[in-house]
Design a protein around this motif. Sequence first.
Motif, PDB file in Angstrom:
ATOM      1  N   ARG A   1       0.834  -1.205   0.000  1.00  0.00           N
ATOM      2  CA  ARG A   1       0.000   0.000   0.000  1.00  0.00           C
ATOM      3  C   ARG A   1       0.864   1.248   0.000  1.00  0.00           C
ATOM      4  O   ARG A   1       1.974   1.256   0.528  1.00  0.00           O
ATOM      5  CB  ARG A   1      -0.909   0.016   1.233  1.00  0.00           C
ATOM      6  CG  ARG A   1      -1.943  -1.094   1.295  1.00  0.00           C
ATOM      7  CD  ARG A   1      -2.905  -0.851   2.434  1.00  0.00           C
ATOM      8  NE  ARG A   1      -2.207  -0.455   3.656  1.00  0.00           N
ATOM      9  CZ  ARG A   1      -2.810   0.079   4.710  1.00  0.00           C
ATOM     10  NH1 ARG A   1      -4.093   0.324   4.689  1.00  0.00           N
ATOM     11  NH2 ARG A   1      -2.115   0.379   5.801  1.00  0.00           N
ATOM     12  N   ASP A   2       0.348   2.318  -0.591  1.00  0.00           N
ATOM     13  CA  ASP A   2       1.091   3.577  -0.636  1.00  0.00           C
ATOM     14  C   ASP A   2       1.448   4.059   0.763  1.00  0.00           C
ATOM     15  O   ASP A   2       2.544   4.598   0.984  1.00  0.00           O
ATOM     16  CB  ASP A   2       0.273   4.654  -1.358  1.00  0.00           C
ATOM     17  CG  ASP A   2       0.271   4.468  -2.866  1.00  0.00           C
ATOM     18  OD1 ASP A   2       1.106   3.689  -3.361  1.00  0.00           O
ATOM     19  OD2 ASP A   2      -0.563   5.090  -3.534  1.00  0.00           O
ATOM     20  N   ASP A   3       0.525   3.872   1.727  1.00  0.00           N
ATOM     21  CA  ASP A   3       0.781   4.333   3.093  1.00  0.00           C
ATOM     22  C   ASP A   3       2.003   3.642   3.690  1.00  0.00           C
ATOM     23  O   ASP A   3       2.780   4.259   4.427  1.00  0.00           O
ATOM     24  CB  ASP A   3      -0.433   4.065   3.991  1.00  0.00           C
ATOM     25  CG  ASP A   3      -1.583   5.013   3.690  1.00  0.00           C
ATOM     26  OD1 ASP A   3      -1.363   5.987   2.948  1.00  0.00           O
ATOM     27  OD2 ASP A   3      -2.694   4.772   4.191  1.00  0.00           O
ATOM     28  N   ASP A   4       2.172   2.341   3.394  1.00  0.00           N
ATOM     29  CA  ASP A   4       3.320   1.611   3.914  1.00  0.00           C
ATOM     30  C   ASP A   4       4.615   2.111   3.290  1.00  0.00           C
ATOM     31  O   ASP A   4       5.635   2.257   3.963  1.00  0.00           O
ATOM     32  CB  ASP A   4       3.154   0.108   3.636  1.00  0.00           C
ATOM     33  CG  ASP A   4       1.939  -0.486   4.330  1.00  0.00           C
ATOM     34  OD1 ASP A   4       1.766  -0.201   5.531  1.00  0.00           O
ATOM     35  OD2 ASP A   4       1.173  -1.212   3.682  1.00  0.00           O
ATOM     36  N   LYS A   5       4.569   2.379   1.979  1.00  0.00           N
ATOM     37  CA  LYS A   5       5.750   2.895   1.293  1.00  0.00           C
ATOM     38  C   LYS A   5       6.124   4.272   1.835  1.00  0.00           C
ATOM     39  O   LYS A   5       7.296   4.561   2.090  1.00  0.00           O
ATOM     40  CB  LYS A   5       5.491   2.986  -0.207  1.00  0.00           C
ATOM     41  CG  LYS A   5       5.287   1.642  -0.878  1.00  0.00           C
ATOM     42  CD  LYS A   5       5.014   1.827  -2.368  1.00  0.00           C
ATOM     43  CE  LYS A   5       4.744   0.490  -3.042  1.00  0.00           C
ATOM     44  NZ  LYS A   5       4.458   0.660  -4.492  1.00  0.00           N
ATOM     45  N   ILE A   6       5.108   5.133   2.002  1.00  0.00           N
ATOM     46  CA  ILE A   6       5.360   6.487   2.493  1.00  0.00           C
ATOM     47  C   ILE A   6       5.951   6.449   3.896  1.00  0.00           C
ATOM     48  O   ILE A   6       6.879   7.197   4.218  1.00  0.00           O
ATOM     49  CB  ILE A   6       4.072   7.325   2.459  1.00  0.00           C
ATOM     50  CG1 ILE A   6       3.667   7.597   0.999  1.00  0.00           C
ATOM     51  CG2 ILE A   6       4.237   8.630   3.215  1.00  0.00           C
ATOM     52  CD1 ILE A   6       2.299   8.201   0.845  1.00  0.00           C
ATOM     53  N   LEU A   7       5.435   5.554   4.736  1.00  0.00           N
ATOM     54  CA  LEU A   7       5.968   5.432   6.094  1.00  0.00           C
ATOM     55  C   LEU A   7       7.433   5.021   6.051  1.00  0.00           C
ATOM     56  O   LEU A   7       8.266   5.574   6.764  1.00  0.00           O
ATOM     57  CB  LEU A   7       5.157   4.414   6.897  1.00  0.00           C
ATOM     58  CG  LEU A   7       5.659   4.132   8.320  1.00  0.00           C
ATOM     59  CD1 LEU A   7       5.710   5.418   9.140  1.00  0.00           C
ATOM     60  CD2 LEU A   7       4.783   3.085   9.007  1.00  0.00           C
TER      61      LEU A   7
END
Length: 234
Positions: free
Chosen positions: A86-92
Amino acid sequence: MFLTYKILVCDDEKEIVDILSVYLEKEGFEVFKVYDGVEALNFLKENKVHLALIDIMMPKIDGYRVVNELRKDSNIPVIMISAKSRDDDKILGLDIGADDYITKPFNPREVSARVKAMIRRVYKLSESNELKDEIIEIGDLKLDSYNVKVHLRDEELELTSIEYKILKYLMENSGRILTKNQIFEAVWNEAFLGGDNTIMVHISRLREKIEDNSKSPKYLKTIRGLGYRFEKEK
């Protein structure tokens, strides 16, 4: 003298560590294997490596915490590997200091290529026989490209390799509006596909480190709808 670059591979799946090691060793890297977050941190405290491949979902300490702890006193390149896509995991991952993010399942040849590209970008300055002492000073910021250091007034800033590359590119082109496309292609040396928050995340982290007030930046300005501009000294 030829330098053998040292790579740490950390994943709780032994098969993944072994296959990545095979491919990386074929490229001439020296590979060190660990299988959980505690082991990774202990190894990194006692040994110097040039790049770390860190899995996220691991026993004892997850990859996010490993990177967070590592960034307290090291700016070696880190590539996170994870089944989380997920994008959120990558951003984190990027937000806590990782330089790149690869999702599982992956082609080990791609991982090897990413490692080679990161090593080339980060360490090529130290391999050049034509190094020149080059310092860029804008306001209270001083970037020393010979020693790969950045100072804000008298304090040396702890930047990740990607943050340093972005800042150097922006300072070299101060006064110009640079698009996300231009920044991405200059720093990552690959085509920008758009729709990715990578640049935004790194710019945000960079502002936190170089600006007295990141909400009202003096240096790194957002030009709405166009990109970013690093202000020249007035």
